[in-house]
Design a protein around this motif. Structure first.
Motif, PDB file in Angstrom:
ATOM      1  N   VAL A 119       0.834  -1.207   0.000  1.00  0.00           N
ATOM      2  CA  VAL A 119       0.000   0.000   0.000  1.00  0.00           C
ATOM      3  C   VAL A 119       0.867   1.256   0.000  1.00  0.00           C
ATOM      4  CG1 VAL A 119      -1.683   1.318   1.340  1.00  0.00           C
ATOM      5  CG2 VAL A 119      -1.927  -1.167   1.124  1.00  0.00           C
ATOM      6  N   GLY A 120       1.992   1.234   0.748  1.00  0.00           N
ATOM      7  CA  GLY A 120       2.854   2.407   0.851  1.00  0.00           C
ATOM      8  C   GLY A 120       3.336   2.936  -0.493  1.00  0.00           C
ATOM      9  N   PRO A 121       4.018   2.118  -1.309  1.00  0.00           N
ATOM     10  CA  PRO A 121       4.468   2.610  -2.626  1.00  0.00           C
ATOM     11  C   PRO A 121       3.313   3.044  -3.533  1.00  0.00           C
ATOM     12  CG  PRO A 121       5.656   0.613  -2.018  1.00  0.00           C
ATOM     13  CD  PRO A 121       4.570   0.777  -1.000  1.00  0.00           C
ATOM     14  N   ILE A 122       2.192   2.311  -3.474  1.00  0.00           N
ATOM     15  CA  ILE A 122       1.037   2.704  -4.293  1.00  0.00           C
ATOM     16  C   ILE A 122       0.545   4.083  -3.876  1.00  0.00           C
ATOM     17  CG2 ILE A 122      -1.383   2.172  -4.806  1.00  0.00           C
ATOM     18  CD1 ILE A 122      -0.668  -0.783  -4.608  1.00  0.00           C
ATOM     19  N   TRP A 123       0.478   4.321  -2.558  1.00  0.00           N
ATOM     20  CA  TRP A 123       0.027   5.619  -2.053  1.00  0.00           C
ATOM     21  C   TRP A 123       0.987   6.736  -2.468  1.00  0.00           C
ATOM     22  CZ3 TRP A 123      -3.606   8.651  -0.773  1.00  0.00           C
ATOM     23  CH2 TRP A 123      -3.420   9.734   0.081  1.00  0.00           C
ATOM     24  N   ILE A 124       2.292   6.486  -2.384  1.00  0.00           N
ATOM     25  CA  ILE A 124       3.274   7.486  -2.807  1.00  0.00           C
ATOM     26  C   ILE A 124       3.105   7.804  -4.292  1.00  0.00           C
ATOM     27  CG2 ILE A 124       5.742   7.903  -3.144  1.00  0.00           C
ATOM     28  CD1 ILE A 124       6.232   6.210  -0.613  1.00  0.00           C
ATOM     29  N   ALA A 125       2.891   6.759  -5.107  1.00  0.00           N
ATOM     30  CA  ALA A 125       2.706   6.967  -6.544  1.00  0.00           C
ATOM     31  C   ALA A 125       1.439   7.768  -6.824  1.00  0.00           C
ATOM     32  CB  ALA A 125       2.645   5.614  -7.259  1.00  0.00           C
ATOM     33  N   LEU A 126       0.363   7.469  -6.092  1.00  0.00           N
ATOM     34  CA  LEU A 126      -0.890   8.206  -6.275  1.00  0.00           C
ATOM     35  C   LEU A 126      -0.712   9.686  -5.942  1.00  0.00           C
ATOM     36  CD1 LEU A 126      -3.557   5.723  -4.832  1.00  0.00           C
ATOM     37  CD2 LEU A 126      -3.275   6.429  -7.218  1.00  0.00           C
ATOM     38  N   LEU A 127       0.017   9.971  -4.873  1.00  0.00           N
ATOM     39  CA  LEU A 127       0.258  11.369  -4.520  1.00  0.00           C
ATOM     40  C   LEU A 127       1.101  12.066  -5.592  1.00  0.00           C
ATOM     41  CD1 LEU A 127       0.916  11.285  -0.665  1.00  0.00           C
ATOM     42  CD2 LEU A 127      -1.105  12.106  -1.874  1.00  0.00           C
ATOM     43  N   GLY A 128       2.081  11.336  -6.145  1.00  0.00           N
ATOM     44  CA  GLY A 128       2.887  11.918  -7.212  1.00  0.00           C
ATOM     45  C   GLY A 128       2.058  12.258  -8.435  1.00  0.00           C
ATOM     46  N   VAL A 129       1.171  11.342  -8.827  1.00  0.00           N
ATOM     47  CA  VAL A 129       0.289  11.584  -9.973  1.00  0.00           C
ATOM     48  C   VAL A 129      -0.660  12.739  -9.686  1.00  0.00           C
ATOM     49  CG1 VAL A 129      -1.571  10.601 -11.358  1.00  0.00           C
ATOM     50  CG2 VAL A 129       0.443   9.218 -10.807  1.00  0.00           C
ATOM     51  N   ALA A 130      -1.215  12.773  -8.470  1.00  0.00           N
ATOM     52  CA  ALA A 130      -2.141  13.847  -8.107  1.00  0.00           C
ATOM     53  C   ALA A 130      -1.454  15.202  -8.158  1.00  0.00           C
ATOM     54  CB  ALA A 130      -2.710  13.594  -6.710  1.00  0.00           C
ATOM     55  N   TYR A 131      -0.199  15.252  -7.740  1.00  0.00           N
ATOM     56  CA  TYR A 131       0.529  16.521  -7.771  1.00  0.00           C
ATOM     57  C   TYR A 131       0.768  16.975  -9.212  1.00  0.00           C
ATOM     58  CZ  TYR A 131       4.096  20.012  -6.824  1.00  0.00           C
ATOM     59  OH  TYR A 131       4.810  21.189  -6.757  1.00  0.00           O
ATOM     60  N   LEU A 132       1.112  16.027 -10.079  1.00  0.00           N
ATOM     61  CA  LEU A 132       1.316  16.382 -11.485  1.00  0.00           C
ATOM     62  C   LEU A 132       0.022  16.884 -12.128  1.00  0.00           C
ATOM     63  CD1 LEU A 132       3.626  13.442 -12.658  1.00  0.00           C
ATOM     64  CD2 LEU A 132       4.285  15.827 -12.243  1.00  0.00           C
ATOM     65  N   VAL A 133      -1.083  16.212 -11.824  1.00  0.00           N
ATOM     66  CA  VAL A 133      -2.379  16.639 -12.364  1.00  0.00           C
ATOM     67  C   VAL A 133      -2.725  18.032 -11.865  1.00  0.00           C
ATOM     68  CG1 VAL A 133      -4.856  16.168 -12.330  1.00  0.00           C
ATOM     69  CG2 VAL A 133      -3.232  14.294 -12.656  1.00  0.00           C
ATOM     70  N   LYS A 134      -2.498  18.273 -10.584  1.00  0.00           N
ATOM     71  CA  LYS A 134      -2.761  19.593 -10.012  1.00  0.00           C
ATOM     72  C   LYS A 134      -1.938  20.672 -10.721  1.00  0.00           C
ATOM     73  CE  LYS A 134      -1.516  22.168  -5.865  1.00  0.00           C
ATOM     74  NZ  LYS A 134      -0.276  22.722  -6.428  1.00  0.00           N
ATOM     75  N   GLY A 135      -0.650  20.368 -10.949  1.00  0.00           N
ATOM     76  CA  GLY A 135       0.205  21.344 -11.621  1.00  0.00           C
ATOM     77  C   GLY A 135      -0.262  21.656 -13.032  1.00  0.00           C
ATOM     78  N   ARG A 136      -0.674  20.632 -13.771  1.00  0.00           N
ATOM     79  CA  ARG A 136      -1.145  20.861 -15.140  1.00  0.00           C
ATOM     80  C   ARG A 136      -2.452  21.661 -15.155  1.00  0.00           C
ATOM     81  NH1 ARG A 136       0.130  15.098 -18.270  1.00  0.00           N
ATOM     82  NH2 ARG A 136       2.413  15.250 -18.067  1.00  0.00           N
ATOM     83  N   ARG A 137      -3.327  21.390 -14.196  1.00  0.00           N
ATOM     84  CA  ARG A 137      -4.574  22.153 -14.123  1.00  0.00           C
ATOM     85  C   ARG A 137      -4.299  23.623 -13.876  1.00  0.00           C
ATOM     86  NH1 ARG A 137      -8.622  19.862  -9.906  1.00  0.00           N
ATOM     87  NH2 ARG A 137      -9.737  21.703 -10.675  1.00  0.00           N
ATOM     88  N   GLN A 138      -3.348  23.899 -12.977  1.00  0.00           N
ATOM     89  CA  GLN A 138      -3.025  25.285 -12.676  1.00  0.00           C
ATOM     90  C   GLN A 138      -2.395  25.972 -13.887  1.00  0.00           C
ATOM     91  OE1 GLN A 138      -0.626  25.021  -9.092  1.00  0.00           O
ATOM     92  NE2 GLN A 138      -2.421  25.260  -7.791  1.00  0.00           N
ATOM     93  N   GLN A 139      -1.549  25.235 -14.640  1.00  0.00           N
ATOM     94  CA  GLN A 139      -0.958  25.813 -15.858  1.00  0.00           C
ATOM     95  C   GLN A 139      -2.017  26.141 -16.891  1.00  0.00           C
ATOM     96  OE1 GLN A 139       2.044  23.090 -17.182  1.00  0.00           O
ATOM     97  NE2 GLN A 139       3.494  23.637 -15.551  1.00  0.00           N
ATOM     98  N   THR A 140      -3.006  25.245 -17.004  1.00  0.00           N
ATOM     99  CA  THR A 140      -4.087  25.461 -17.960  1.00  0.00           C
ATOM    100  C   THR A 140      -4.879  26.717 -17.617  1.00  0.00           C
ATOM    101  OG1 THR A 140      -4.280  23.092 -18.328  1.00  0.00           O
ATOM    102  CG2 THR A 140      -6.162  24.449 -18.978  1.00  0.00           C
ATOM    103  N   ARG A 141      -5.137  26.909 -16.285  1.00  0.00           N
ATOM    104  CA  ARG A 141      -5.866  28.086 -15.858  1.00  0.00           C
ATOM    105  C   ARG A 141      -5.084  29.360 -16.124  1.00  0.00           C
ATOM    106  NH1 ARG A 141      -8.104  25.928  -9.986  1.00  0.00           N
ATOM    107  NH2 ARG A 141      -9.599  24.405 -10.804  1.00  0.00           N
TER     108      ARG A 141
END
Length: 476
Positions: free
Chosen positions: A454-476
């Protein structure tokens, strides 16, 4: 003296809630600084003295036998250093959502994002563990009540408490935690009376020979002692709540250092004292791992009234720890939203000054425990605490590394800090090595292995979420 901050743009601060796009949000307010020193100390005690001691200690004892006392002392030393690292930063800059804010300021945007969301996840798992065992305690009186019904009832109760003002929450937690602290002191006194005078045991003083008469003091060897550290560290999880309270403490630069120093000593006293008495009274290898060892000991000695009282205490302890967890989760979502790392609606406070949407969202996710108790009654606890421990180790690692980066940022101004990490930086590296060893040990315990997935999966999910957040902010 507070260390000066570097020039340039700073991460969003405690007193200025923001939209993700950068502007201040006119619909939100500031958290109330209503928590006194007594509130802060009992909140930290409430978070740390819960299921890990009253229920989980049975599995730790089965691993190490009487030598579990040594494991608690070692674990307490590690936690003390972690708390001093956090305390150094909390006194320098007392804000709510401490872990996330300090990581954001001293390490970088992703560190702040990761630290905040991981702490939230950690306390979701801890809260689930507390709710899971509530039904076990209720079944002491009402065996026919399903475990999930008890979990659901206390979920609703604690959520309602967290929607009132922080001062009311502080009072609730103060008295709940005081009940279990007083009960532990009374239990230690009662246990000593049994050990020395045989009170309640037909006048037959038990002495302390049980500490070495059943395979020796270290019956499972050094390996068993090392393995028990996994469970022991979970037991200490929650004391870091002191950092979360900094944003609502009325005098944080005085109350935080006092709370950190005193609460660690007291937790060690309660844990070591209570387990010493327990192991001296009853052979360690005859404890039942399916119920609280505190309750089972006094039940088997024929002291039914003491067993009933202790069951009230362990139930109170679980509810208190869950109460502290929900409090911290609401504040962490508030802090994340201030940074733009969570939806801005989580910065909104109700009229009582509570981040009500963060509390409700955390409560809804924690309700998964009710579902798990319904689907897998009696089989959830160990899996949940394994995930909670993994998230907790990630939190503690972030705190210790962030403090290293904090020192590097302020440079020579470290001499002006009012509350300093002892033996820096050697103590930091010692803590990191110990935490890494515990992660390795988790792989040798079947019920803890899922957390290593669960630990590595959770770390990967947070990494993906951060990238998605960054792209959304760039789009705005």
């Amino acid at each position: 003296m507070t260390a000066a901050h570097p020039s340039g743009p700073l991460p969003l601060g405690e007193n200025q809630p923001q939209h993700e796009t950068g502007g201040p949000d006119p619909h939100v307010g500031e958290l109330q600084r209503s928590l006194k020193n007594r509130h802060i100390q009992l909140i930290a005690l409430g978070g740390a003295i819960g299921t890990g001691l009253f229920y989980g200690s049975s599995s730790a004892i089965s691993m190490a036998g009487p030598a579990i006392l040594v494991a608690y002392l070692l674990g307490g030393g590690i936690i003390f250093l972690i708390m001093r690292a956090l305390g150094e930063m909390s006194v320098d800059e007392p804000v709510s959502g401490a872990f996330s804010h300090y990581a954001y300021r001293n390490w970088g945007p992703f560190a702040g994002f990761f630290s905040g969301w991981n702490y939230w996840f950690n306390y979701i798992a801890v809260s689930m563990a507390e709710l899971v065992v509530v039904g076990t305690y209720v079944n002491f009186w009402f065996p026919s009540v399903p475990l999930w019904v008890s979990s659901a009832a206390f979920l609703v109760l604690v959520t309602l408490v967290n929607l009132v003002s922080v001062k009311a929450f502080g009072e609730f937690e103060f008295w709940f935690a005081l009940v279990k602290v007083a009960a532990i002191v009374a239990m230690i006194a009662l246990g000593l009376a049994i050990i020395l005078f045989g009170w309640g045991n037909g006048g037959d003083a038990t002495g302390i020979s049980n500490l070495w008469s059943h395979g020796g003091f270290l019956p499972t060897g050094a390996w068993g002692l090392a393995m028990s550290m996994v469970v022991v560290l979970f037991s200490f999880g929650g004391v870091e709540l002191i950092g979360i309270t900094a944003g609502e403490a009325d005098d944080p630069r005085r109350s935080i250092p006092r709370a950190i120093n005193q609460v660690v000593y007291r937790i060690l006293l309660f844990y070591v004292g209570a387990i010493f008495v327990m192991l001296a009274i009853f052979p360690w290898n005859e404890l039942d791992g399916n119920e609280s060892p505190f309750v089972s000991i006094f039940s088997r000695l024929g002291i039914d009234s003491a067993a009933t009282i202790l069951n009230v205490v362990v139930l109170t302890a679980a509810v208190s720890a869950y109460n502290s967890g929900l409090y911290s989760n609401g504040r962490m979502l508030y802090s994340l939203a201030q940074q733009g790392n969570a939806p801005r609606l989580f910065t909104r406070l109700n009229r009582a000054g509570s981040p009500w949407l963060g509390v409700l969202a955390s409560s809804c996710v924690t309700a998964t425990a009710v579902l798990l108790n319904y689907l897998f009654p009696g089989k959830v606890f160990l899996y949940v605490i394994s995930v909670a421990l993994m998230a907790g180790i990630l939190n503690w690692t972030m705190i210790v590394i962030t403090q290293l980066k904090f020192r590097r940022r302020i440079g020579t101004q470290a001499d002006q800090l009012a509350f300093r990490m002892p033996w820096h930086p050697f103590s930091n590296y010692l803590v990191l090595a110990c935490l890494g060893a515990v992660v390795v040990l988790m792989g040798f315990i079947p019920s803890y292995r899922p957390a290593l997935v669960v630990g590595p999966i959770w770390i990967a999910l947070l990494g993906v979420a951060y990238l998605v957040k960054g792209r959304r902010q760039q789009t705005r």
